[in-house]
Write a protein that holds these residues in place. Structure first.
Motif: not given
Length: 546
Positions: A103-131
């Protein structure tokens, strides 16, 4: 599977706008950020001048590993199921510390985070990792992914979620003394609970990396530092045959052997447009098959003006260096030249032979073309060659396949009826030399045939594959293959489709007889396509200033 699954890299029209965004929050000297439109959404992407799929993978591993190291979190690289997607294992005991570091890395670099397992309802849904809210639901996930979008300066090559780094949480089983994986990987489902970390080569973690090349080592576990039965650890080279048909000196030599007089006007009218296919084929190789060792370009004292030989693993080979009979030169017959490829000094036992109009369309593992036991694969065409003797109605290729058929029937009692797809041909030096010994009269006649003839053998295209198969050293393979004929009315539409979908493992763009005006029109369509599909210069190009 030998061919690495593919997600489109940069769909046609995927980037409808590109503008500067605020500078990166990473301290120090970092790549620029640009905003791109991918699959209908705007994403911030880092710009890399020499971007490749393997480099994108490595950069993402570097970022996650560095964050975990800085926060004292134990981890190990896992050999995942997709060669493009890096996987890092962390004990469930260290979940909170790992997620906090990321999470600290997401606040330093411009990247996105998502859940892989369990398989989420919206596969590949990306969220801004700084939030911070993006991380709330991930504290119970078995595996998550951090994605960086990385692009080349032209914004044509886009690497996104497929190359994102996945972090999976392994559950301690203290009774068995192991950590258990939350899902399958290529190696095993458990590692020692208190195992000692080891540094492993990149090739242990992805088949895109060559064991012969130097990469940064990775923190892993001894369980992953092993050679699997299907791992390929022998060197693989690439051979091209290339000719500049527009070269006046080459045209003069050709006319002289034919006993013709070459007039300047005739040469001008008949010359080919140089589309620089070889340059883009080398780009495709650099991007998509980085495990290749050396590259040999076989030519008749010619050299592309853009070619840079300083990389150290690319070589020009002149015909007289490989021909067993010097008096068979000069030759203007590709079948003749191909009959001598196994004589290239220093060539690996296993190599891919390409014409310059063949391209690697997406990242591929070496297992696409070879088996780990050394055997080759071959890719048959669906077209059938008519039975019976050669006739004047046969195309040159069909006539030559009938010549091959006669040899195969005599030697093995089998009748071949198919040619090969126009894809890179996996070959072995020893088998080519064996064919020369097995069929000395026909082989010598092909070598001495200065111009393509219906009496030639086509060795690399057909004979090698059948001979290797019938002697137990080759198996049929499969690639998702594209073939584009330039002289078609819907050429532009076909190329747009290829650029948008990028679902071909390999493809061939073949010349056909066209008028000079048609060739000019084709060039106006083909060059932008090639630049869009392969925008990143390879190390084999002279770099121009500006």
């Amino acid at each position: 599977m030998p061919a690495v699954p593919q997600q489109p890299v940069a769909p046609s029209g995927a980037i409808d706008a590109a503008r500067s965004v605020p500078p990166s929050r990473i301290p120090g000297d970092v790549p620029d950020l640009r905003e791109v439109l991918v699959d209908g959404g705007r994403r911030s992407a880092y710009v890399h001048a020499d971007l490749t799929p393997l480099l994108g993978r490595q950069l993402n591993v570097d970022a996650v590993s560095r964050a975990l190291d800085e926060h004292g979190v134990d981890y190990f690289l896992v050999r995942g199921m997709d060669d493009r997607t890096p996987v890092i294992g962390v004990s469930e005991v260290d979940r909170v510390a790992a997620l906090s570091a990321l999470e600290k890395l997401g606040g330093l670099e411009t990247c996105y985070v998502s859940q892989v397992l369990p398989r989420p309802p919206i596969v590949g849904g990306l969220r801004d990792a700084s939030e911070a809210p993006a991380w709330t639901e991930l504290y119970v996930a078995q595996a998550i992914k951090l994605t960086w979008f990385r692009v080349d300066p032209s914004l044509k090559l886009i690497l996104g979620p497929t190359y994102g780094c996945e972090i999976e949480f392994w559950k301690p089983d203290r009774a068995a003394g192991v950590l258990r994986a939350p899902r399958r990987n290529r190696m095993m489902g458990a590692v020692a609970l208190n195992g000692t970390p080891v540094q492993v080569g990149e090739h242990r973690l992805t088949r895109l990396a060559s064991p012969a090349k130097r990469y940064p080592t990775r923190r892993s576990r001894p369980e992953f530092d092993r050679l699997l039965p299907d791992d390929i650890d022998f060197p693989i080279d690439v051979v091209y045959t290339w000719v500049d048909g527009a070269d006046p000196q080459w045209q003069q030599r050709r006319a002289g052997i034919r006993g013709e007089s070459l007039h300047a006007e005739a040469a001008s009218e008949s010359r080919y447009i140089n589309r620089d296919e070889l340059k883009y084929s080398l780009r495709s190789l650099h991007l998509n098959v980085p495990w290749v060792r050396n590259i040999y370009i076989v030519t008749d004292h010619q050299r592309p003006a853009w070619l840079d030989l300083s990389a150290g693993n690319i070589f020009l080979v002149n015909h007289e260096e490989i021909f067993a009979a010097p008096d068979a030169l000069p030759t203007f017959n590709s079948c003749s030249i191909e009959s001598q490829l196994h004589r290239i000094d220093g060539l690996a036992e296993h190599f891919l032979y390409l014409n310059d109009d063949m391209f690697f369309g997406r990242p591929l593992a070496p297992q696409t073309f070879f088996l780990a036991n050394g055997n080759t694969k071959f890719f048959l065409s669906q077209n059938r060659i008519a039975l019976g003797e050669k006739t004047e109605l046969d195309s040159p290729v069909d006539a030559m396949i009938k010549n091959n058929r006669a040899l195969i029937e005599k030697r093995f009692g089998r009748t071949l009826t198919q040619g090969s797809q126009h894809v890179p041909y996996p070959l072995r030096r020893s088998i080519l030399a064996e064919i020369e010994r097995e069929f000395p009269i026909e082989h010598d006649a092909t070598m001495r045939s200065r111009f393509r003839s219906a009496d030639d053998l086509t060795i690399t295209y057909s004979l090698h594959h059948y001979y290797a198969f019938l002697t137990g050293r080759a198996l049929p393979g499969h690639v998702n293959y594209g073939y584009v004929q330039l002289a078609v009315p819907d050429l532009e539409a076909r190329l747009r489709r290829a650029e948008a979908r990028r679902d071909w493992d390999t493809f061939c763009i073949n010349d056909a007889f066209s008028t000079f005006a048609q060739l000019q029109h084709q060039m106006s369509i083909l060059e932008p396509f090639m630049e869009a599909y392969f925008p990143v210069p390879s190390p084999y190009e002279l770099r121009t200033s500006g």
